[in-house]
Design an enzyme around this catalytic site. Structure first.
Site, mmCIF file in Angstrom:
data_model
loop_
_atom_site.group_PDB
_atom_site.id
_atom_site.type_symbol
_atom_site.label_atom_id
_atom_site.label_comp_id
_atom_site.label_asym_id
_atom_site.label_seq_id
_atom_site.Cartn_x
_atom_site.Cartn_y
_atom_site.Cartn_z
ATOM 1 N N HIS A 1 83.507 44.968 6.323
ATOM 2 C CA HIS A 1 82.816 45.966 7.138
ATOM 3 C C HIS A 1 81.518 45.335 7.619
ATOM 4 O O HIS A 1 80.876 44.571 6.882
ATOM 5 C CB HIS A 1 82.456 47.207 6.315
ATOM 6 C CG HIS A 1 83.628 47.992 5.822
ATOM 7 N ND1 HIS A 1 84.189 47.779 4.591
ATOM 8 C CD2 HIS A 1 84.316 49.002 6.387
ATOM 9 C CE1 HIS A 1 85.182 48.625 4.405
ATOM 10 N NE2 HIS A 1 85.287 49.379 5.489
ATOM 11 N N GLU B 1 94.256 52.907 10.153
ATOM 12 C CA GLU B 1 94.549 53.057 8.725
ATOM 13 C C GLU B 1 94.635 54.540 8.366
ATOM 14 O O GLU B 1 93.617 55.207 8.256
ATOM 15 C CB GLU B 1 93.481 52.367 7.887
ATOM 16 C CG GLU B 1 93.724 52.447 6.395
ATOM 17 C CD GLU B 1 92.675 51.712 5.604
ATOM 18 O OE1 GLU B 1 92.289 52.197 4.524
ATOM 19 O OE2 GLU B 1 92.200 50.646 6.078
ATOM 20 N N GLU C 1 97.806 51.781 3.540
ATOM 21 C CA GLU C 1 97.223 51.622 2.206
ATOM 22 C C GLU C 1 98.036 52.448 1.215
ATOM 23 O O GLU C 1 98.248 53.646 1.408
ATOM 24 C CB GLU C 1 95.761 52.056 2.177
ATOM 25 C CG GLU C 1 95.156 51.924 0.784
ATOM 26 C CD GLU C 1 93.660 52.175 0.742
ATOM 27 O OE1 GLU C 1 93.206 52.766 -0.258
ATOM 28 O OE2 GLU C 1 92.959 51.797 1.706
ATOM 29 N N HIS D 1 96.437 55.584 -0.215
ATOM 30 C CA HIS D 1 96.379 56.648 0.787
ATOM 31 C C HIS D 1 97.747 57.325 0.928
ATOM 32 O O HIS D 1 97.827 58.539 1.167
ATOM 33 C CB HIS D 1 95.947 56.081 2.135
ATOM 34 C CG HIS D 1 94.537 55.604 2.149
ATOM 35 N ND1 HIS D 1 93.960 55.028 3.271
ATOM 36 C CD2 HIS D 1 93.562 55.602 1.201
ATOM 37 C CE1 HIS D 1 92.706 54.701 3.004
ATOM 38 N NE2 HIS D 1 92.453 55.035 1.740
ATOM 39 N N ASP E 1 97.148 47.409 2.911
ATOM 40 C CA ASP E 1 96.065 47.373 1.935
ATOM 41 C C ASP E 1 96.702 47.538 0.567
ATOM 42 O O ASP E 1 97.147 48.633 0.200
ATOM 43 C CB ASP E 1 95.048 48.491 2.199
ATOM 44 C CG ASP E 1 93.958 48.048 3.156
ATOM 45 O OD1 ASP E 1 94.040 46.912 3.658
ATOM 46 O OD2 ASP E 1 93.019 48.824 3.406
ATOM 47 N N ASP F 1 91.032 58.645 -4.426
ATOM 48 C CA ASP F 1 91.323 57.273 -4.024
ATOM 49 C C ASP F 1 90.675 56.302 -5.016
ATOM 50 O O ASP F 1 89.516 55.932 -4.863
ATOM 51 C CB ASP F 1 90.773 57.057 -2.607
ATOM 52 C CG ASP F 1 91.309 55.798 -1.969
ATOM 53 O OD1 ASP F 1 92.187 55.164 -2.569
ATOM 54 O OD2 ASP F 1 90.850 55.443 -0.874
ATOM 55 N N ASP G 1 91.647 53.166 -5.775
ATOM 56 C CA ASP G 1 91.666 51.770 -5.316
ATOM 57 C C ASP G 1 91.856 50.778 -6.464
ATOM 58 O O ASP G 1 91.055 49.865 -6.662
ATOM 59 C CB ASP G 1 90.367 51.439 -4.562
ATOM 60 C CG ASP G 1 90.329 52.075 -3.195
ATOM 61 O OD1 ASP G 1 91.390 52.386 -2.658
ATOM 62 O OD2 ASP G 1 89.211 52.280 -2.669
#
Length: 898
Positions: A218, A349, A385, A388, A413, A424, A426
């Site tokens: 990012h 995404e 992802e 997600h 992802d 989420d 991750d």
């Protein structure tokens, strides 16, 4: 002057003040040094000295002032000037230290010329290499061998791994309930440009040692915000210039870049969907710059993740207008990409929610519909992802397939969520089964290039060692590599593809081709429906597919590669474990040999056996007993079977079912009936065995060593005795002594080859059904009618032909009932020999009553002779007093003997 320098000068000031011998001189020294602290320099010091001189003259009030001032000039000024010179030297030394600033958006950061870090960021950690599955080294690859070729490509080309800069180097371990837990050695706690540069150098060393040549970022994670957009862009340019320099001479480049359009308060209502036009414009400028930077660094893709492109409430939201704005924003990005010559793929995404209650790109299907509506198909693909996907109520495999079949699968992802947590999380993907399904979609897609696998995953809050960064990535990479290896086996084996082909083979017909070509109208299909009548719906073989997935998941764990079904009994508990390989269906009638404790038989789904028995239709029912019902069925391969469905409220529990399946699987002999398979779906328990319905096949159950030299009547009598031993209720099964007597009697009969041909003509090709309530069910009067066993039972109904046994009655010396109507419910591997009545097609000239009486008399005579021999040979005190009732076991109430 910044805070650190001020504190240093204040210390010098205090030292000067303490050294002054007079209080007045101390005040003078303090004043001069305060001036130095505030940057007044030498001139300010002189002005302060003159002011103090005037003050001293007022205080003195006489001619002695001149002498006092002269003394001060000669002593104090010299000392003050010396301290001033020392302060200047110290200030210059302090100025050479690293520039730092607070870690917030208002920080004043000028960058500095050096990040001040020397040496390695990860000392002691070597470059990670492939060492194979047997390696115990946590800092090595066990399954990921970058240069190994699989299915026509190198592993590194299938997987194209990428490191996520934000999670790996900006993750702090903080969560909504706790402060950060990680502080890497190179971090100084600031958000300065110098710190950003140091962090970037650490990032490139990490990728080099990990052996990964792609990264994702990012914009605001690699460089800090400034006070203005221009200053922010300048900060970004400075850090990106260093990244470009570090990339030179390597293969490292961004897999994709993106703009962070969710963290800053300006994006509280969204970016491209914000209700404020100023925010919309700012977001456009930020995306423009991020695309330029991605292009400059050689990035292969650019991602749009609209974390706040959605709503919290529809009451204050114009959804149509916001969606239109979002489409215009994305179209502008397409136009600018083409204008600057950026050939990378633009990716959306999808995510259903978090941080907004509803996000406009909820899932792959929603994103596809959006792109289609606004004419953006062909300009965008999807970055799926996995975490997600689960948040949207789908599996990762579902989202990948939805994207793939619509030509939108561009990037993945690689992460996963916790099934017990609703947000989420991750986490690194470590589920081999899920990884296999993910790689199945990737292989079907022909790969992901120019996309790849980005590890959008973070260390757990509790993982705080630097080496944990490596171990986590190694684990994720090995998991996907194992998934790829499993797909290779599935592809080369072909069983999964064949299963799918067979499932849809009805559409490979002429009418199916017309349907798929869009040429079959309703009238044509109606005619076919009338012609075909009720369609036959075969099994979808879902369990076989799922068990294949389980097998692939367990490969390498000691349980993989096992073909056939496996059912184990451990520690006294009943556990059903099926690991059906792709070959099991082809060997339905021949169970494989296996080690003790495991079952080698076919596993069926409940749907398969339900289809075989026409959903357990009444006309397929063979009988019912305390253990459950037995149905006639026909498997998909045409084999006729008897399906026993365990009554969940009956006498046989899970333990008994386990033992039955286990024993039937282990006991293999030409004389024994094989277990075809079993079903253990949920709380369903079913067995499938061959159905011996044709009486002409009964001799197959006789010992082959006899070579057919036995009386046919004896065979049927033996089958009936065996069937009696299989009664569900223990109280109505014969005593073992009675069974021994009966079998001894049968063994004593001589074989008459001349009678064999006569006997064979008196049996039809089918087994007669029981004839409850008829005179066929006659029994001799039992000598134990008044025994304790029988006193509480219904008495015999005596007729001139003997005692008639009803369903509640009993016959035989054991006090057990032997009605032919009850024998209908016996174990289905015997079919109906348990109730061998007068065969259909038997010669009608035979008087059944005479034959029965003859059989009873013969049995009685043999039984009396046998008892006499037993009594003569019995030891003293051991004479049996109970009359044996072999004639009851072999009486017409039990068996019809022609």
């Amino acid at each position: 002057m910044d805070g650190d320098k001020k504190y240093t000068m204040l210390g010098i000031c205090c030292l000067s003040w303490i050294r002054s011998p007079h209080s007045r001189n101390r005040r003078l020294s303090l004043a001069i040094n305060v001036g130095l602290i505030h940057g007044g320099g030498f001139i300010l010091c002189c002005l302060l000295a003159i002011a103090l001189r005037l003050r001293l003259r007022v205080i003195a009030g006489d001619a002695g002032v001149n002498n006092l001032f002269h003394f001060w000039c000669t002593m104090e000024i010299k000392r003050t000037l010396l301290l001033f010179s020392l302060a200047l030297v110290l200030s210059s030394v302090i100025a050479e230290g690293p520039h730092t600033c607070p870690a917030n958006l208002e920080a004043k950061c000028d960058g500095g010329s050096s990040d001040g870090w020397e040496g390695e960021f990860f000392p002691g950690i070597p470059k990670i290499k492939y060492e194979g599955p047997t390696s115990k080294n946590p800092l090595s690859y066990k399954w990921y061998n970058a240069e190994e070729e699989i299915l026509g490509k190198k592993m590194k080309d299938w997987l194209r791994f990428s490191v996520a800069f934000w999670h790996t180097f900006r993750g702090t371990g903080a969560d909504p309930f706790g402060a950060p837990t990680k502080s890497w050695p190179w971090e100084d706690g600031t958000n300065s440009v110098a710190m950003a540069k140091r962090r970037m150098r650490a990032h490139f060393e990490f990728m080099d040692k990990l052996g990964v040549d792609r990264w994702c970022f990012h914009d605001r994670d690699i460089a800090p915000d400034g006070k203005t957009l221009a200053e922010t862009n300048a900060n970004l340019d400075e850090v990106v210039a260093l990244a470009k320099e570090l990339q030179e001479g390597t293969k490292i480049k961004p897999l994709w870049g993106t703009a962070q359009l969710f963290l800053h308060p300006r994006y509280m209502h969204g970016a491209a969907t914000s209700s404020e036009v100023g925010v919309y414009a700012y977001a456009a400028a930020q995306v423009k710059k991020a695309i330029e930077v991605t292009h400059y660094l050689g990035g292969e893709n650019y991602v749009f993740w609209g974390g706040r492109e959605g709503y919290q409430s529809l009451l204050n939201t114009d959804m149509q207008r916001e969606l239109d704005h979002l489409a215009r924003f994305l179209q502008a990005a397409v136009d600018y990409k083409k204008k600057i010559g950026f050939n990378g793929t633009l990716l959306i995404e999808p995510k259903p929610q978090e941080p907004t209650k509803h996000q406009y790109d909820w899932d792959a299907a929603t994103a596809f519909a959006f792109l289609q509506k606004y004419g953006l198909i062909g300009e965008f693909k999807l970055n799926i992802e996995c975490n997600h996907a689960t948040l949207s109520g789908h599996s990762c495999h579902h989202e990948l397939e939805t994207a793939r079949i619509n030509g939108l699968l561009g990037n993945i992802d690689a992460n996963t969520g916790d099934p017990q947590i609703g947000w989420d999380t991750d986490q690194f993907l470590t589920d081999i089964g899920e990884a296999t399904l993910v790689m199945l979609s990737v292989v079907r897609n022909g790969g992901l290039a120019p996309g790849g696998f980005n590890f959008d995953a973070k260390l757990r809050r509790e993982s705080t060692d630097v080496e944990d960064m490596f171990i986590a990535h190694i684990s994720g990479m090995d998991t996907l590599a194992r998934g790829l290896r499993n797909v290779k086996k599935l592809t080369e084996d072909g069983s999964l593809a064949e299963l799918v082909r067979k499932r849809y083979q009805s559409f490979d017909t002429e009418i199916g081709s017309l349907i798929e070509a869009g040429k079959a109208d309703f009238e044509t299909l109606e005619k076919k429906a009338m012609e075909w009548d009720e369609p036959s719906v075969p099994s979808g073989k879902q369990r076989e597919e799922e068990e294949e997935k389980v097998k692939k998941r367990n490969e390498g764990k000691g349980g993989g590669g096992c073909k056939g079904a496996s059912l184990s009994h451990h520690g006294g508990s009943d556990k059903l474990r099926s690991r059906t390989g792709s070959d099991s269906k082809k060997e339905a009638s021949t169970p494989k040999e296996s080690n003790a404790g495991h079952i080698a038989a076919q596993t069926f789904t409940f749907r398969e056996l339900a289809a075989a028995t026409k959903n357990f239709r009444q006309d397929c029912l063979l009988g019912e007993g305390g253990f459950g019902r037995v149905y006639k069925g026909r498997l998909e391969n045409g084999q006729v079977v008897a399906v026993k469905q365990l009554d969940r409220n009956g006498l046989q529990g899970n333990r008994e079912f386990l033992v039955e399946v286990l024993m039937l699987s282990l006991l293999h002999h030409p004389n024994l009936v094989n277990l075809i398979g079993y079903c253990a779906d949920g709380d369903q328990r079913l067995l499938a065995r061959p159905l011996f319905k044709d009486r002409r096949k009964f001799p197959k159950m006789a010992d082959p060593l006899l070579q057919g030299r036995y009386p046919m009547r004896g065979l049927y009598q033996a089958l009936a005795v065996a069937a009696m031993c299989l009664q569900e209720q223990a109280a109505i099964r014969p005593f073992i002594g009675d069974v021994v007597t009966a079998l001894s009697y049968l063994a004593s009969q001589t074989y008459d080859p001349n009678a064999a041909s006569v006997q064979s003509t008196r049996f039809g090709s089918s087994t007669p059904r029981s004839r409850s309530g008829s005179d066929n069910q006659q029994a001799v009067h039992s000598p134990h009618q008044n025994s304790p066993d029988l006193r509480q039972r219904d008495p015999f109904k005596v007729s001139d032909k003997g005692a008639k046994v009803g369903r509640g009655g009993s016959a035989g010396g054991s006090g057990r009932k032997w009605g032919l109507d009850d024998l209908e419910t016996q174990e289905s591997q015997m079919g109906s020999p348990v109730h061998v009545g007068i065969a259909e097609g038997s010669p009608k000239s035979v008087d059944p009553n005479l034959v029965r009486e003859h059989a009873v008399a013969e049995a009685k005579l043999w039984g009396e002779n046998w008892r006499e021999r037993q009594q003569r040979n019995a030891p003293v005190g051991g004479v049996r007093t109970r009359k044996d009732t072999v004639f009851d076991l072999l009486s017409p109430a039990t068996l019809w003997v022609p």
